[in-house]
Scaffold this motif. Sequence first.
Motif, short mmCIF file in Angstrom:
data_model
loop_
_atom_site.label_atom_id
_atom_site.label_comp_id
_atom_site.label_asym_id
_atom_site.label_seq_id
_atom_site.Cartn_x
_atom_site.Cartn_y
_atom_site.Cartn_z
N GLY A 84 39.67 45.25 53.66
CA GLY A 84 38.81 44.81 52.57
C GLY A 84 38.35 43.38 52.80
O GLY A 84 38.94 42.63 53.57
N ILE A 85 37.28 43.02 52.12
CA ILE A 85 36.70 41.68 52.28
C ILE A 85 37.71 40.60 51.94
O ILE A 85 37.79 39.55 52.59
N GLU A 86 38.52 40.83 50.92
CA GLU A 86 39.47 39.83 50.46
C GLU A 86 40.87 40.02 51.04
O GLU A 86 41.78 39.24 50.75
N GLY A 87 41.08 41.10 51.80
CA GLY A 87 42.40 41.39 52.32
C GLY A 87 43.27 42.18 51.35
O GLY A 87 44.44 42.43 51.62
N LEU A 88 42.68 42.59 50.23
CA LEU A 88 43.41 43.32 49.20
C LEU A 88 42.75 44.66 48.91
O LEU A 88 42.85 45.20 47.81
N GLY A 89 42.07 45.22 49.92
CA GLY A 89 41.35 46.46 49.70
C GLY A 89 40.21 46.23 48.73
O GLY A 89 39.40 45.32 48.91
N PRO A 90 40.14 47.02 47.65
CA PRO A 90 39.04 46.87 46.68
C PRO A 90 39.28 45.79 45.64
O PRO A 90 38.41 45.52 44.81
N ILE A 91 40.45 45.17 45.66
CA ILE A 91 40.83 44.22 44.62
C ILE A 91 40.23 42.84 44.89
O ILE A 91 40.29 42.33 46.00
N ILE A 92 39.62 42.27 43.86
CA ILE A 92 39.07 40.91 43.93
C ILE A 92 39.95 40.01 43.08
O ILE A 92 39.93 40.09 41.84
N PRO A 93 40.78 39.17 43.68
CA PRO A 93 41.70 38.35 42.90
C PRO A 93 40.99 37.26 42.11
O PRO A 93 40.11 36.58 42.63
N ASP A 94 41.35 37.15 40.85
CA ASP A 94 40.74 36.13 39.99
C ASP A 94 41.69 34.94 39.90
O ASP A 94 42.47 34.81 38.96
N ILE A 95 41.61 34.09 40.91
CA ILE A 95 42.52 32.95 40.94
C ILE A 95 41.86 31.80 41.69
O ILE A 95 41.17 32.01 42.69
N GLU A 96 42.03 30.60 41.17
CA GLU A 96 41.57 29.40 41.85
C GLU A 96 42.75 28.81 42.61
O GLU A 96 43.86 28.74 42.09
N VAL A 97 42.50 28.39 43.85
CA VAL A 97 43.60 27.97 44.70
C VAL A 97 43.31 26.62 45.33
O VAL A 97 42.18 26.34 45.74
N ASP A 98 44.36 25.80 45.38
CA ASP A 98 44.32 24.61 46.23
C ASP A 98 44.61 25.08 47.64
O ASP A 98 45.73 25.45 47.98
N TYR A 99 43.57 25.11 48.49
CA TYR A 99 43.70 25.76 49.78
C TYR A 99 44.62 25.02 50.75
O TYR A 99 44.95 25.52 51.81
N THR A 100 45.04 23.84 50.40
CA THR A 100 45.99 23.16 51.28
C THR A 100 47.41 23.65 50.99
O THR A 100 48.20 23.86 51.90
N LEU A 101 47.71 23.87 49.70
CA LEU A 101 49.07 24.21 49.28
C LEU A 101 50.07 23.31 49.98
O LEU A 101 49.77 22.15 50.24
#
Length: 324
Positions: A84-101
Motif C-alpha cells: 500500500g501507499i502508506e505501508g498499511l494496505g488500504p489504511i490511511i493513518p490520521d496522525i501528525e508525526v515529528d519525523y525525527t523522533l
Amino acid sequence: MVKKMLFFSDFGIDDNIAVLYAFFNKDIDLVGVVADYGNVSKQDALRNAAYLRKLTGRGDVPAFAGAELPLTGDPPEYVPDVHGIEGLGPIIPDIEVDYTLENFHGIQEIIEQNPDEIIIVNVGRLSSLAAAFILYPETMKKVKDFYIMGGTFNEPGNVTPVAEANFYGDPYAANIVLTQATPPVKIIPLDVTSGAIVTPALISELDEYYQSIGSEVGKLVKPMFDYYYKFYKERNPELTGAPLHDVFTLWALVKEEHVVYRDIPVKIVVNIGEAFGQSIGDFRNTISKADYPVHKVAVNFSYTEFIKDFFTTMKNSNTHNGTG
C-alpha cells in the motif's frame, strides 16, 4: 524467559503485524524500534511506528529514525503494490508525526544500558544495522543475539531469480553485518518464511474477535492482511494464504525449539550483475567448506506450532501491551 528486543523494520504490512505480535507477546520486551526505508520511505515508516504506538498505548517504546538510503547510493524502490501507499494496505493513518523522533544514537544507549541482554531483530533492509556496526563497533559486541529475515539459499529469490528483497535492497549492508556480527547471526531466509502461510479464514476469525471486544488496534489486521494476500494471490493463484515473513522471524525468536538451524558458511554477492544480492550458503556435506563467515541458517520449522502460537498471541490484544 522474556527477551529484550530491539526491532529494525521498514513497517510494511507484515512488519506491522509483526510489531503487533511483539506488543501482544508476553515473552517479548520491545525496548525500541528503528524505522527504515524499504517497503515505504523512512518518513512513512516513522509515521507508521508512531501510529502503532498510539493505537497500542505503548508510547513508552522509543522509535528511532533509521536509514533513508542504501549503502549502494541508489534511490530506494518502494513497493506500494505489496504494502500500500502508506505501508498499511488500504489504511490511511490520521496522525501528525515529528519525523525525527528519537535520535538513532539512542540505540547505543539501550545496548550499553543492557549489556549482553539485547536481541536485535532486523526484518527489513540492513542499512541501519550496518551503520550501527560502523558507528558503534564496541557497543555492538554487547548485543546478545541477532535474528535477520533475509536471503534465500535453496529456493528462488523474490525480486530476482536468485535474490531476496532485503539482501538485494542493500547487499553492501548485508555483507557488513554478516562479516562483523558476533555471535553468529540467525538467518531466517525465504526457504522457511515462504512456508509461514496464514490463511484468510484464520484472519477473519481473529477479526471477529477484535470486533467483539472493540480492539481498535486489532481491527487493523484484516484490512492490511487482505491487501497483502491479494498481491500474493494475483502473483501465485495456487496460494491458500499469505506468508508472514516478519511475524515468523519473531516467532523463531520466542519459539526457538521449533526451528531447525544449520551452521553454514554464508556470502553475499555484492558485484553488479545477474547475481547481485544473492545469498550463497555452502550446504555441502563435506569436511572442507568455503571460507565464508559461518552463521546459523534456518532450514525447517513446525508449521503447526507456528500457526497455533500466532493465533493465540494475536488474541492477547486486550490482555497484554495492547489496548482494547
